[in-house]
Design an enzyme around this catalytic site. Structure first.
Site, PDB file in Angstrom:
ATOM      1  N   SER A  34      11.184  27.808 -87.128  1.00  0.00           N
ATOM      2  CA  SER A  34      12.316  27.767 -86.208  1.00  0.00           C
ATOM      3  C   SER A  34      13.384  26.828 -86.766  1.00  0.00           C
ATOM      4  O   SER A  34      13.093  25.681 -87.090  1.00  0.00           O
ATOM      5  CB  SER A  34      11.863  27.245 -84.833  1.00  0.00           C
ATOM      6  OG  SER A  34      12.984  26.779 -84.098  1.00  0.00           O
TER       7      SER A  34
ATOM      8  N   HIS B   4      12.695  31.963 -87.742  1.00  0.00           N
ATOM      9  CA  HIS B   4      12.792  32.148 -86.285  1.00  0.00           C
ATOM     10  C   HIS B   4      14.106  31.557 -85.812  1.00  0.00           C
ATOM     11  O   HIS B   4      14.399  30.368 -86.034  1.00  0.00           O
ATOM     12  CB  HIS B   4      11.603  31.427 -85.630  1.00  0.00           C
ATOM     13  CG  HIS B   4      11.521  31.551 -84.146  1.00  0.00           C
ATOM     14  ND1 HIS B   4      10.791  32.546 -83.513  1.00  0.00           N
ATOM     15  CD2 HIS B   4      12.067  30.789 -83.171  1.00  0.00           C
ATOM     16  CE1 HIS B   4      10.898  32.363 -82.190  1.00  0.00           C
ATOM     17  NE2 HIS B   4      11.657  31.313 -81.967  1.00  0.00           N
TER      18      HIS B   4
ATOM     19  N   ASP C 252      16.534  30.662 -82.861  1.00  0.00           N
ATOM     20  CA  ASP C 252      16.567  30.380 -81.420  1.00  0.00           C
ATOM     21  C   ASP C 252      17.998  30.442 -80.894  1.00  0.00           C
ATOM     22  O   ASP C 252      18.754  29.479 -80.983  1.00  0.00           O
ATOM     23  CB  ASP C 252      15.978  28.994 -81.143  1.00  0.00           C
ATOM     24  CG  ASP C 252      14.472  28.996 -81.298  1.00  0.00           C
ATOM     25  OD1 ASP C 252      13.938  28.132 -82.011  1.00  0.00           O
ATOM     26  OD2 ASP C 252      13.821  29.880 -80.705  1.00  0.00           O
TER      27      ASP C 252
ATOM     28  N   MET D 256      20.552  30.519 -77.910  1.00  0.00           N
ATOM     29  CA  MET D 256      20.593  30.044 -76.536  1.00  0.00           C
ATOM     30  C   MET D 256      22.028  30.137 -76.000  1.00  0.00           C
ATOM     31  O   MET D 256      22.975  29.818 -76.723  1.00  0.00           O
ATOM     32  CB  MET D 256      20.110  28.588 -76.469  1.00  0.00           C
ATOM     33  CG  MET D 256      18.685  28.406 -76.976  1.00  0.00           C
ATOM     34  SD  MET D 256      18.181  26.682 -76.903  1.00  0.00           S
ATOM     35  CE  MET D 256      16.588  26.802 -77.759  1.00  0.00           C
TER      36      MET D 256
ATOM     37  N   HIS E   9      15.082  35.128 -81.448  1.00  0.00           N
ATOM     38  CA  HIS E   9      14.482  34.831 -80.128  1.00  0.00           C
ATOM     39  C   HIS E   9      15.665  34.590 -79.192  1.00  0.00           C
ATOM     40  O   HIS E   9      16.264  33.513 -79.212  1.00  0.00           O
ATOM     41  CB  HIS E   9      13.582  33.600 -80.244  1.00  0.00           C
ATOM     42  CG  HIS E   9      13.040  33.123 -78.926  1.00  0.00           C
ATOM     43  ND1 HIS E   9      12.442  31.889 -78.788  1.00  0.00           N
ATOM     44  CD2 HIS E   9      13.004  33.692 -77.697  1.00  0.00           C
ATOM     45  CE1 HIS E   9      12.067  31.729 -77.513  1.00  0.00           C
ATOM     46  NE2 HIS E   9      12.415  32.814 -76.843  1.00  0.00           N
TER      47      HIS E   9
ATOM     48  N   MET F  40      17.233  33.655 -76.095  1.00  0.00           N
ATOM     49  CA  MET F  40      17.099  32.991 -74.802  1.00  0.00           C
ATOM     50  C   MET F  40      18.453  33.116 -74.103  1.00  0.00           C
ATOM     51  O   MET F  40      19.200  32.134 -73.933  1.00  0.00           O
ATOM     52  CB  MET F  40      16.683  31.527 -75.002  1.00  0.00           C
ATOM     53  CG  MET F  40      15.225  31.415 -75.449  1.00  0.00           C
ATOM     54  SD  MET F  40      14.788  29.830 -76.169  1.00  0.00           S
ATOM     55  CE  MET F  40      15.310  30.141 -77.860  1.00  0.00           C
TER      56      MET F  40
ATOM     57  N   MET G 231       5.539  31.530 -74.989  1.00  0.00           N
ATOM     58  CA  MET G 231       6.183  30.223 -75.080  1.00  0.00           C
ATOM     59  C   MET G 231       5.217  29.155 -74.600  1.00  0.00           C
ATOM     60  O   MET G 231       4.645  29.265 -73.502  1.00  0.00           O
ATOM     61  CB  MET G 231       7.449  30.210 -74.233  1.00  0.00           C
ATOM     62  CG  MET G 231       8.493  31.132 -74.800  1.00  0.00           C
ATOM     63  SD  MET G 231      10.068  30.355 -75.083  1.00  0.00           S
ATOM     64  CE  MET G 231       9.681  28.918 -76.001  1.00  0.00           C
TER      65      MET G 231
ATOM     66  N   ASP H   4       5.000  30.018 -79.568  1.00  0.00           N
ATOM     67  CA  ASP H   4       6.254  29.335 -79.886  1.00  0.00           C
ATOM     68  C   ASP H   4       6.437  28.086 -79.028  1.00  0.00           C
ATOM     69  O   ASP H   4       6.637  28.165 -77.829  1.00  0.00           O
ATOM     70  CB  ASP H   4       7.399  30.334 -79.602  1.00  0.00           C
ATOM     71  CG  ASP H   4       8.756  29.773 -79.914  1.00  0.00           C
ATOM     72  OD1 ASP H   4       9.758  30.450 -79.610  1.00  0.00           O
ATOM     73  OD2 ASP H   4       8.840  28.647 -80.460  1.00  0.00           O
TER      74      ASP H   4
HETATM   75  C1  DX5 Z   1      12.311  26.428 -77.801  1.00  0.00           C
HETATM   76  C2  DX5 Z   1      12.281  27.375 -78.993  1.00  0.00           C
HETATM   77  C3  DX5 Z   1      11.167  27.087 -79.963  1.00  0.00           C
HETATM   78  C4  DX5 Z   1      11.156  25.665 -80.427  1.00  0.00           C
HETATM   79  C5  DX5 Z   1      10.171  25.432 -81.555  1.00  0.00           C
HETATM   80  O1  DX5 Z   1      13.113  26.970 -76.777  1.00  0.00           O
HETATM   81  O2  DX5 Z   1      12.108  28.707 -78.556  1.00  0.00           O
HETATM   82  O3  DX5 Z   1      11.277  27.986 -81.070  1.00  0.00           O
HETATM   83  O4  DX5 Z   1      12.406  25.305 -80.853  1.00  0.00           O
HETATM   84  O5  DX5 Z   1      10.421  24.118 -81.977  1.00  0.00           O
HETATM   85  P1  DX5 Z   1       9.245  23.033 -81.934  1.00  0.00           P
HETATM   86  O6  DX5 Z   1       8.258  23.516 -82.985  1.00  0.00           O
HETATM   87  O7  DX5 Z   1       9.901  21.753 -82.299  1.00  0.00           O
HETATM   88  O8  DX5 Z   1       8.664  23.048 -80.556  1.00  0.00           O
HETATM   89 ZN    ZN Z   2      11.852  30.216 -80.201  1.00  0.00          ZN
END
Ligand code: DX5
Ligand code: ZN
Length: 242
Positions: free
Chosen positions: A23, A48, A50, A52, A81, A83, A152, A187
């Site tokens: 990530s 990965h 993320d 948001m 991913h 969100m 998650m 995750d």
């Molecule tokens: C959180 C993300 C994850 C997270 C993983 O909302 O979806 O991918 O960032 O990071 P760590 O490994 O630091 O929890």
């Molecule tokens: Zn994620």
């Protein structure tokens, strides 16, 4: 246009090899291209992403233009991913940016099936993600139809949080929602201390963020986390060097 989608690689005892998806949320976003090159060279299997929107989760990160800008940094698969509350509305942008898989959250109000169908029609892998408090039964309408289920194990929004083992319990049951060849991604909060539990509970792919960016030796950390998870899956009590 799909690059290396989920590779089913034979690992120990005939099981598929546990993959590490890095990530980039806690990477140095000011040097994102270099960070992706670095983590790919250190042995990550996937990247990965993320995304948001400061609406579905209380944080704002990056979007399709950033993803497109770093797409040619590596041939590793890009897992988006999302969100976000309206992934379907902007789906073409993520497809055009070169995402190999796109995972949306089952909790959103927007219709899910049209977006999942559109992802697959574009030749990419379609996934659904469940927050820690969401039961697997929320996926019942999609049983046997998903390329990827994202479990998650932290509340979505931020890296560096503590792993929630009770959320990881859903991993084994998640397998029933997959298409043949599909994978369970876990995750959040994955590091050496939690990888054994995640592996034992059925993860195929571990999403790891802060544990990699904070490590002095990324290649060692990726190898250690993968080995601990595979030991956990085979029931061996991990005894690995710190
Ligand atoms: C959180 C993300 C994850 C997270 C993983 O909302 O979806 O991918 O960032 O990071 P760590 O490994 O630091 O929890
Ligand atoms: Zn994620």
């Amino acid at each position: 246009m799909t690059r290396g989608t989920s590779r089913v690689v034979e690992g120990a005892a005939g099981a598929t090899r546990i993959e590490i998806a890095a990530s980039i949320l806690d990477a140095d976003l000011g040097s994102l291209r270099e960070e992706i090159v670095r983590v790919a060279a250190a042995g990550a299997d996937r990247i990965h992403l993320d995304v948001m929107d400061a609406h579905f989760v209380p944080n704002l990160t990056f979007g399709p233009r950033t993803i497109r800008a770093v797409r040619d940094a590596t041939s590793l698969p890009f897992d988006a991913h999302l969100m976000t509350s309206q992934p379907g509305r902007f789906l073409d942008d993520y497809l055009d940016a070169g995402c190999d898989s796109i995972t949306i959250h089952v909790e959103i109000a927007e219709a899910l099936q049209p977006t999942l169908d559109a992802i697959r029609a574009a030749g990419r892998q379609a996934g659904l993600a469940v927050k820690p408090g969401t039961p697997l039964s929320a996926l019942d309408a999609f049983r046997g139809d998903l390329d990827l289920v994202l479990i998650m194990t932290v509340e979505p929004g931020f890296g560096g949080q503590a792993f929630m083992p009770q959320a990881a319990d859903k991993s084994a049951g998640a397998r029933g929602y997959l298409r043949p060849g599909g994978r369970v991604h876990v995750d959040g909060g994955i590091r050496a201390e939690s990888a054994g539990t995640a592996g034992a509970l059925g993860a195929d792919t571990l999403v790891v963020g802060s544990a990699l960016w904070r490590s002095a030796d990324m290649r060692h950390e990726i190898g250690r986390i993968r080995a601990i998870a595979e030991a956990g899956r085979s029931g061996i009590r991990p005894t690995f060097p710190a």
